[in-house]
Design a protein around this motif. Structure first.
Motif, PDB file in Angstrom:
ATOM      1  N   ASP A 246       0.806  -1.222   0.000  1.00 55.75           N
ATOM      2  CA  ASP A 246       0.000   0.000   0.000  1.00 55.75           C
ATOM      3  C   ASP A 246       0.839   1.272   0.000  1.00 55.75           C
ATOM      4  OD1 ASP A 246       1.057  -0.114   2.516  1.00 55.75           O
ATOM      5  OD2 ASP A 246      -0.861   0.029   3.580  1.00 55.75           O
ATOM      6  N   LEU A 247       2.128   1.184  -0.343  1.00 53.48           N
ATOM      7  CA  LEU A 247       2.991   2.361  -0.318  1.00 53.48           C
ATOM      8  C   LEU A 247       2.948   3.098  -1.655  1.00 53.48           C
ATOM      9  CD1 LEU A 247       6.104   0.936   1.561  1.00 53.48           C
ATOM     10  CD2 LEU A 247       3.993   1.914   2.489  1.00 53.48           C
ATOM     11  N   GLN A 248       3.160   4.416  -1.577  1.00 53.78           N
ATOM     12  CA  GLN A 248       3.172   5.260  -2.766  1.00 53.78           C
ATOM     13  C   GLN A 248       4.606   5.495  -3.226  1.00 53.78           C
ATOM     14  OE1 GLN A 248       0.228   6.237  -4.189  1.00 53.78           O
ATOM     15  NE2 GLN A 248      -0.734   4.991  -2.587  1.00 53.78           N
ATOM     16  N   SER A 249       4.806   5.647  -4.516  1.00 52.06           N
ATOM     17  CA  SER A 249       6.140   5.911  -5.043  1.00 52.06           C
ATOM     18  C   SER A 249       6.551   7.352  -4.758  1.00 52.06           C
ATOM     19  CB  SER A 249       6.170   5.645  -6.553  1.00 52.06           C
ATOM     20  OG  SER A 249       5.263   6.502  -7.223  1.00 52.06           O
ATOM     21  N   GLY A 250       7.853   7.582  -4.737  1.00 59.71           N
ATOM     22  CA  GLY A 250       8.386   8.919  -4.518  1.00 59.71           C
ATOM     23  C   GLY A 250       8.054   9.493  -3.155  1.00 59.71           C
ATOM     24  N   THR A 251       7.996   8.648  -2.120  1.00 64.36           N
ATOM     25  CA  THR A 251       7.580   9.075  -0.785  1.00 64.36           C
ATOM     26  C   THR A 251       8.566   8.553   0.251  1.00 64.36           C
ATOM     27  OG1 THR A 251       5.272   8.961  -1.484  1.00 64.36           O
ATOM     28  CG2 THR A 251       5.693   9.060   0.895  1.00 64.36           C
ATOM     29  N   THR A 252       8.844   9.378   1.257  1.00 62.69           N
ATOM     30  CA  THR A 252       9.682   8.942   2.372  1.00 62.69           C
ATOM     31  C   THR A 252       8.806   8.415   3.496  1.00 62.69           C
ATOM     32  OG1 THR A 252      11.459  10.522   1.860  1.00 62.69           O
ATOM     33  CG2 THR A 252      11.378   9.652   4.114  1.00 62.69           C
ATOM     34  N   TYR A 253       9.096   7.203   3.934  1.00 65.25           N
ATOM     35  CA  TYR A 253       8.361   6.561   5.014  1.00 65.25           C
ATOM     36  C   TYR A 253       9.276   6.348   6.210  1.00 65.25           C
ATOM     37  CZ  TYR A 253       4.527   5.494   1.801  1.00 65.25           C
ATOM     38  OH  TYR A 253       3.483   5.583   0.918  1.00 65.25           O
ATOM     39  N   TYR A 254       8.655   6.259   7.370  1.00 69.08           N
ATOM     40  CA  TYR A 254       9.357   5.952   8.609  1.00 69.08           C
ATOM     41  C   TYR A 254       8.722   4.704   9.216  1.00 69.08           C
ATOM     42  CZ  TYR A 254      10.837  10.764   7.917  1.00 69.08           C
ATOM     43  OH  TYR A 254      11.349  11.911   7.368  1.00 69.08           O
TER      44      TYR A 254
END
Length: 279
Positions: A246-254
């Motif tokens: 469920d993650l989006q591209s071009g995004t920083t996650y923690y």
């Protein structure tokens, strides 16, 4: 020579470098101290080998503090201190202090680049003496992830709430239903008497709309959606991995992991918080 030492330990937030300090010996002939360490069990004499400062014991001479680095973050370490005099007679051991275990994060690695679909979160299991259940937290808000499981960020007692998304066209439809319901002339006693009925009808339309899809995505399993991307939590039981798509591209996650002890209620071990960016 006998001596009583009270050793204290300072643990940094996110690194396995341990600082120990102690009160000076009251014996006038003491000229130095030795620090013993060992992983796994507090069985004297402590005989660790992996610290950057050398094998146990570490001679710190007349210092009353030492920082020990290079320790494995996936295990618990135990420490004790002795004092020695000019003839190198050594005292008995001080009290034993220990580190607090932190769940080691394996993947995605810190500050790494990953493909946004089918990301596999993995972390190491606790030491054998721990019986733990894990909760994975991930999202785009760094502060919320760091404080997840520590500071409550939303009201309500349920941990499996997913507010459905509603599109602009659906919002317009809802507004038209409410407007038409309120403006209709139903009931012999006029507008006020019919008002509760109209509101109920509008509410039923809204519930039906949401039940039919409402533009939201389904939540299943133990996934708890705090918001669309800001913070999500997954209770994995004793499993040390979880895969998401469920993650989006071009995004920083923690992301981080909390480990809840099943034998000591209320005891929670917090990992570091890692970041990664999707390509």
């Amino acid at each position: 020579m006998t001596i009583l030492l009270l050793v204290n330990v300072i643990l940094p937030a996110f690194a396995r470098e341990v600082t120990l300090y102690w009160e000076p010996s009251p014996s006038p002939d003491v000229i130095g101290y030795k620090v013993y360490y060992q992983q796994g069990a507090p069985k004297l004499p402590l005989s660790g080998t992996e610290a950057d400062q050398g094998t146990s014991p570490i001679d710190v001479e007349n210092s009353l503090m030492v920082s020990i680095s290079g320790l494995d973050e996936s295990v618990v370490y135990y420490f004790s201190v002795t004092a020695y005099d000019s003839s190198y007679n050594e005292s008995t051991f001080s009290n034993i202090v220990s580190t607090t275990w932190m769940p080691p994060l394996l993947s995605p690695q810190k500050e790494s680049l990953v493909v946004p679909w089918n990301v596999a979160f993995q972390w190491d299991a606790g030491p054998y003496e721990h019986y733990l259940n894990y909760t994975l937290y991930y999202g785009t808000d760094k502060d919320m992830v760091i404080n997840a499981g520590v500071t409550p960020y939303r009201p309500g007692s349920s941990s499996n709430i997913h507010w459905p998304a509603v599109t602009n066209s659906q919002l317009i439809l809802i507004a038209l239903i409410v407007m038409l319901t309120l403006l209709s002339t139903t009931g012999p006693r006029g507008w006020r008497a019919a008002y509760p009925r109209r509101i109920a009808v509008a509410g039923l339309f809204f519930v039906s709309l949401v039940a039919c899809g409402g533009g939201g995505s389904d939540s299943s399993g133990d996934v708890a959606y705090f918001s669309s991307t800001t913070l999500m939590s997954v209770a994995t039981g004793n499993s040390t991995s979880y895969q998401t798509d469920d993650l989006q591209s071009g995004t920083t996650y923690y992301w981080k992991v909390n480990a809840q002890s099943t034998t000591e209620p209320g005891t929670v071990y917090h990992s570091e918080t890692y970041s990664f960016t999707t390509q």
